[in-house]
Write an enzyme that holds these catalytic residues in place. Sequence first.
Site, PDB file in Angstrom:
ATOM      1  N   LEU A 146       0.829  -1.202   0.000  1.00  0.00           N
ATOM      2  CA  LEU A 146       0.000   0.000   0.000  1.00  0.00           C
ATOM      3  C   LEU A 146       0.860   1.248   0.000  1.00  0.00           C
ATOM      4  CD1 LEU A 146      -2.579   1.767   0.524  1.00  0.00           C
ATOM      5  CD2 LEU A 146      -2.209   1.324   2.965  1.00  0.00           C
ATOM      6  N   SER A 147       0.537   2.217  -0.857  1.00  0.00           N
ATOM      7  CA  SER A 147       1.134   3.545  -0.833  1.00  0.00           C
ATOM      8  C   SER A 147       2.652   3.454  -1.008  1.00  0.00           C
ATOM      9  CB  SER A 147       0.734   4.260   0.458  1.00  0.00           C
ATOM     10  OG  SER A 147       1.071   5.624   0.411  1.00  0.00           O
ATOM     11  N   ALA A 148       3.449   3.883  -0.011  1.00  0.00           N
ATOM     12  CA  ALA A 148       4.896   3.703  -0.113  1.00  0.00           C
ATOM     13  C   ALA A 148       5.244   2.228  -0.237  1.00  0.00           C
ATOM     14  CB  ALA A 148       5.593   4.318   1.093  1.00  0.00           C
ATOM     15  N   ALA A 151       4.590   1.434  -3.839  1.00  0.00           N
ATOM     16  CA  ALA A 151       5.716   1.894  -4.645  1.00  0.00           C
ATOM     17  C   ALA A 151       6.922   0.976  -4.464  1.00  0.00           C
ATOM     18  CB  ALA A 151       6.070   3.329  -4.265  1.00  0.00           C
ATOM     19  N   HIS A 282      -7.382   7.514  -0.083  1.00  0.00           N
ATOM     20  CA  HIS A 282      -6.081   6.848  -0.066  1.00  0.00           C
ATOM     21  C   HIS A 282      -6.093   5.703   0.937  1.00  0.00           C
ATOM     22  CE1 HIS A 282      -1.838   6.536  -0.893  1.00  0.00           C
ATOM     23  NE2 HIS A 282      -1.550   6.603   0.396  1.00  0.00           N
TER      24      HIS A 282
END
Length: 374
Positions: A146-148, A151, A282
Site C-alpha cells: 500500500l502507498s509507499a 511503490a 487513499h
Amino acid sequence: MRKISDTVSRLAALRGTGTMNMAMAPDSHLTKLDAFGLNPGALHGYVHIPASLAPDAPLVVVLHGCTQTAAGYDLGAGWSDMADRYGFALLFPEQQRQNNPNLCFNWFNPEDSRHGTGEALSIRQMIAAVTARHAIDPSRIFVTGLSAGGAMASVMLATYPEVFAGGAIIAGLPYGSATTVPQAFDRMRGHGIPDEDALSRLVRGASDHDGPWPTISIWHGTGDATVAPSNADAIIRQWRALHGAGTRPDRAEIVDGHPRRVWHDPSGRAVIEEYRITGMGHGTPLAVSGDDRCGQAGAYMLDASISSTRHIGRFWGLIPADEAREGAAPRPAMRERQVVPSDRTPHPEQAEHSGPTDIGKVIQDALRTAGLMR
C-alpha cells in the site's frame, strides 16, 4: 514553475495525513524473522506460517504503508486469515524509524530501489531465507503493498522480476518515476510522470531479466488526494508493452460495484488487471461485512465493500475463483460492458491556502512527515 504557496499548502496537507497509524496488534499472528542475510537496508522482517503449510506452498510478501507496522497492516488487510484458510506463507518486511521517521519504505531513494543494494536487497534476502526454510514453491512468490509499500512493490517487481509470479500495487507509483524528494512529491501529485516508452525502459534497465514478466494487479481510489490516480494509469503503461498487451483493455466489467479492466498477453493470459474504487480515498479497499468480508477497517484501511485481499488472491490463483464465499451461493456471472478508452486525470486538487511565514520549516516538517526526508 509552481508557486511556493502551492507547495507549502500541499506539504501542510500531507503533514495532516501522516497521523494514521495502526499500532502493533496485540493478537498478531506474526513472528520475527531472524538471521536472513546482511540486511543492508536495516529492515525488520516478520512471517506467518500456517500450521498445516504443505511443501511447495506459495509465498506472499506484504509491504505496509507509511506510519503502519507489519502486524497492523496484516490485521487490517486480513492476509493471515486468508493464509490460514488457503495454505500459503506470508512475509512482512517492516521499516524502522532510523531509516525513515514515518516508517515509509524509501521507494524514491536510488540506494534503496536498485538491484543488489539497500532495502530492495534486504527484502530479497528475506524472501530467500523464507523460501529455503519453509520449502516454498519458487514459481509462486508474490508481492503486494500500500502507498509507499505499493511503490516499493513496484521496486521489487522491477529489480527482481525473476523472483515474482505476480504483484499487486495499491495506491502506489510506477518504478523509477522519482529519484529525488521534489520528484517524489510531483509524481504523487500526478505531475511529470514519464511517458510509456520511458516507463518500460526503466523496468528493462533495472535488471538483466528479459521475461517472462510478473502479472500486475493495480488498485486505486478515484478520490485519492495523496497519490494521484494517474499513477495507476502510469503503472499500466509501464508493464503493458513488456507483456505484449494492447493499448486498450480486453475486458471491462463491474465487480462488487467497482470498475475492473483486464489486459491479456498474446497467449490469452490475463497479465494486468486494474480496479478503480469509486469515490475511495487513499488506502486499501476492504469488505468488512457480507459474504466476502476480510480484515478490519481503520486509518488507510477503508471499507469499500470490496476485498482487495480476496480479489488479489483470486487473481494469483491462491484463492479459488469460484469459492462459495462464507457459504453463500455462487455469484452470478459478471456482466461485460463496452470498453471505452479512458484518459484519466488526477483527483481535483485541494484549494490553495496561505502558508505560514516560516516557509522553510513548514516544508522540512512536511517532508519528514510524508516520509520524504530522513
